[in-house]
Design an enzyme around this catalytic site. Sequence first.
Site, mmCIF file in Angstrom:
data_model
loop_
_atom_site.group_PDB
_atom_site.id
_atom_site.type_symbol
_atom_site.label_atom_id
_atom_site.label_comp_id
_atom_site.label_asym_id
_atom_site.label_seq_id
_atom_site.Cartn_x
_atom_site.Cartn_y
_atom_site.Cartn_z
ATOM 1 N N ASP A 286 0.801 -1.210 0.000
ATOM 2 C CA ASP A 286 0.000 0.000 0.000
ATOM 3 C C ASP A 286 0.842 1.271 0.000
ATOM 4 O O ASP A 286 1.545 1.557 0.958
ATOM 5 C CB ASP A 286 -0.898 0.000 1.237
ATOM 6 C CG ASP A 286 -2.063 0.931 1.091
ATOM 7 O OD1 ASP A 286 -2.011 1.797 0.214
ATOM 8 O OD2 ASP A 286 -3.025 0.799 1.856
ATOM 9 N N ASP B 246 -2.426 5.799 -5.823
ATOM 10 C CA ASP B 246 -2.564 4.883 -4.697
ATOM 11 C C ASP B 246 -2.664 3.439 -5.189
ATOM 12 O O ASP B 246 -3.540 3.101 -5.979
ATOM 13 C CB ASP B 246 -3.815 5.265 -3.906
ATOM 14 C CG ASP B 246 -4.051 4.373 -2.709
ATOM 15 O OD1 ASP B 246 -3.069 3.850 -2.163
ATOM 16 O OD2 ASP B 246 -5.216 4.207 -2.313
#
Length: 525
Positions: free
Chosen positions: A176, A399
């Site tokens: 992430d 992201d």
Amino acid sequence: MSTKLNIILGLIFFTVSSFSGDCRTLSEKHKHNSSSLYGFNVQDPMRFSSVSSPTSNDCGFSSTENDPAKDHTGESVKLQLRRREIKRGTKRTTHSAVDLKIQDLTRIQTLHARVKKTKNQTYEKAKKKVTSNSTPEALSGQLVATLESGMTLGSGEYFMDVLVGTPPKHFSLILDTGSDLNWLQCLPCYDCFQQNGAFYDPKKSASFKNITCNDPRCSLISSPEPPVQCESDYQSCPYFYWYGDRSNTTGDFAVETFTVNLTTTEGGNSEYKVENMMFGCGHWNRGLFNGASGLLGLGRGPLSFSSQLQSLYGHSFSYCLVDRNSDTNVSSKLIFGEDKKLLNHPNLNFTSFVDGKEYSTETFYYIQIKSILVGGEALDIPEETWNISSDGSGGTIIDSGTTLSYFAEPTYEIIKNKFAEKVKEKYPVFRDFPILDPCFNVSGVKKNSIQLPELGITFADSAVWNFPAENSFIWLSEDLVCLAILGTPKSAFSIIGNYQQQNFHILYDTKKSRLGFAPTKCADI
């Protein structure tokens, strides 16, 4: 079905926005390894999301003394990367599309909650006074990891297989770029979600060591407010991370030794031990993690895996995500260190990260959009629409933990309508699927003959990122194709998700504060 799904999504937004993050102290102390925490009762889980922020809680933590003579030394923790066996024949269904959208919407609520907490962050202050216990020599090679898509587990995220402990055991962590803290579910697990495989046991690791509450590194982590009083030199550093969507992780802040695979400049392979890697040993963890054992953060903050490895490989890392329709034996790659082949790519473009604004969040990689192109046509969207506001809202981030791409209203409506205008001239609109919009009926047309407009993004520094049509549309069946772009409220920011990043080699260069992207057949890396 439409009414039912709308009710579900409405409940998600209501539940996320109304969660207070409170926790209650339990009367019984739980003792483990080298620290003891009061347990506390957290709310029912929703969905894990990969940002963190401190929150006000009346959670208490107890102190316990630890004998320094019992600190372990020995073989290092080994980080080994492998590909999980994926079942063949798995088909994408409308149900999985619903799950992905629900996960993304919950995550967006989480990311926005993180922005609202920005002014309470103490990262910059903490970084100035924290020094590493050891400064390893820089490496001349690359650290190369294999990534796995979580689609078969109902997740739109990517996973990295990690070996931790002595003897080493496998743990699958969510990768992430929108998070900093690395953490694992740890024994004793007083309140943990279900994962694939056994929990991490710090008692069986020769290199596990708690960070004490007097250690300067303890100031890097979020703790309950008011802060826990440090009463002993051997008291552990507790952490409590609330993720804004009723997910959280709580436990001991600690260090471990990771062993990573190193590909040398000469083409050889070796293993390298990285000592004192900071991570969270979580004993209370809530959320829907789809079988993961925890999280591996690649954000810009000092706690992330990428930030802690900078002394080894420098200030850049890159990944290349294969098409989800590729052969399941083909894996995506994550590379730490300079990639000369990528830097020499003839179609490599760079755009600068947005820096220097006190109201932007340090974790996220912000980029500055200037305009949007649909089928080569520039849309009439005011440039100020893309700016970060003084309250931290707005702007655009890239992201890896969000699946689809999202644009804040009213920008999304403009983009959606332009796509619909260009596509409906060739294919009829399908209006009975409420999750993705617009969708088109392409029955009777061969997939390689379908003509769909491409998405393009022009950045403020004149860089242009053109996405092929397959990165902007998602096939729900052979006859139904939908736009893989959705909207968020005006107060939220826009997100370029991992679906749009497929078959691009993405470079994060924090030293030069820039994002690189090059069209690449990722299966060939």
